[in-house]
Design a protein around this motif. Structure first.
Motif, short mmCIF file in Angstrom:
data_model
loop_
_atom_site.label_atom_id
_atom_site.label_comp_id
_atom_site.label_asym_id
_atom_site.label_seq_id
_atom_site.Cartn_x
_atom_site.Cartn_y
_atom_site.Cartn_z
N MET A 71 -7.76 -15.67 -1.90
CA MET A 71 -6.57 -14.92 -2.21
C MET A 71 -6.79 -13.46 -1.85
SD MET A 71 -4.69 -14.41 -5.92
CE MET A 71 -4.04 -16.06 -5.97
N ASN A 72 -5.87 -12.87 -1.15
CA ASN A 72 -5.97 -11.46 -0.78
C ASN A 72 -5.56 -10.58 -1.95
OD1 ASN A 72 -6.73 -12.05 1.85
ND2 ASN A 72 -4.64 -12.14 2.56
N MET A 73 -6.28 -9.49 -2.12
CA MET A 73 -5.97 -8.53 -3.17
C MET A 73 -5.72 -7.17 -2.53
SD MET A 73 -6.21 -10.00 -6.18
CE MET A 73 -6.95 -11.40 -6.97
N MET A 74 -4.67 -6.53 -2.94
CA MET A 74 -4.37 -5.18 -2.50
C MET A 74 -4.56 -4.26 -3.70
SD MET A 74 -0.91 -5.85 -0.19
CE MET A 74 0.07 -5.33 -1.55
N LYS A 75 -4.50 -2.97 -3.45
CA LYS A 75 -4.59 -1.98 -4.51
C LYS A 75 -3.27 -1.23 -4.60
CE LYS A 75 -8.88 -2.77 -5.50
NZ LYS A 75 -9.26 -3.39 -6.73
N TYR A 76 -2.94 -0.78 -5.80
CA TYR A 76 -1.74 0.02 -6.05
C TYR A 76 -2.15 1.16 -6.96
CZ TYR A 76 2.83 1.38 -7.86
OH TYR A 76 3.94 2.10 -8.22
#
Length: 69
Positions: A1-6
């Motif tokens: 699963m890809n994780m991005m940052k915010y």
């Protein structure tokens, strides 16, 4: 699963971030599960880094009420 940052802005909530990023606040649960260290936060201050999980279309569909499936 890809994780991005915010990176939060003052006043962000899990609901508002979910609406902004996923188009629906119903996906706030995925954000909360990916950021359990922030589970007690109601309104974020600025500059908090959150992990944003990629959700699949199937995950989004599972949040629909039974009459919409």
């Amino acid at each position: 699963m890809n994780m991005m940052k915010y990176i939060t802005i003052t006043g962000d909530t899990f609901d508002s971030i979910a609406r902004k990023l996923y188009g629906d606040e119903k996906n706030a649960e995925e954000l909360i599960n990916a950021n359990t260290d922030q589970i007690t936060t109601v309104r974020f201050p600025a500059n908090v880094e959150l992990t944003i999980p990629e959700i699949s279309e199937k995950s989004s569909i599972n949040n629909l009420p039974p009459w919409r499936l």
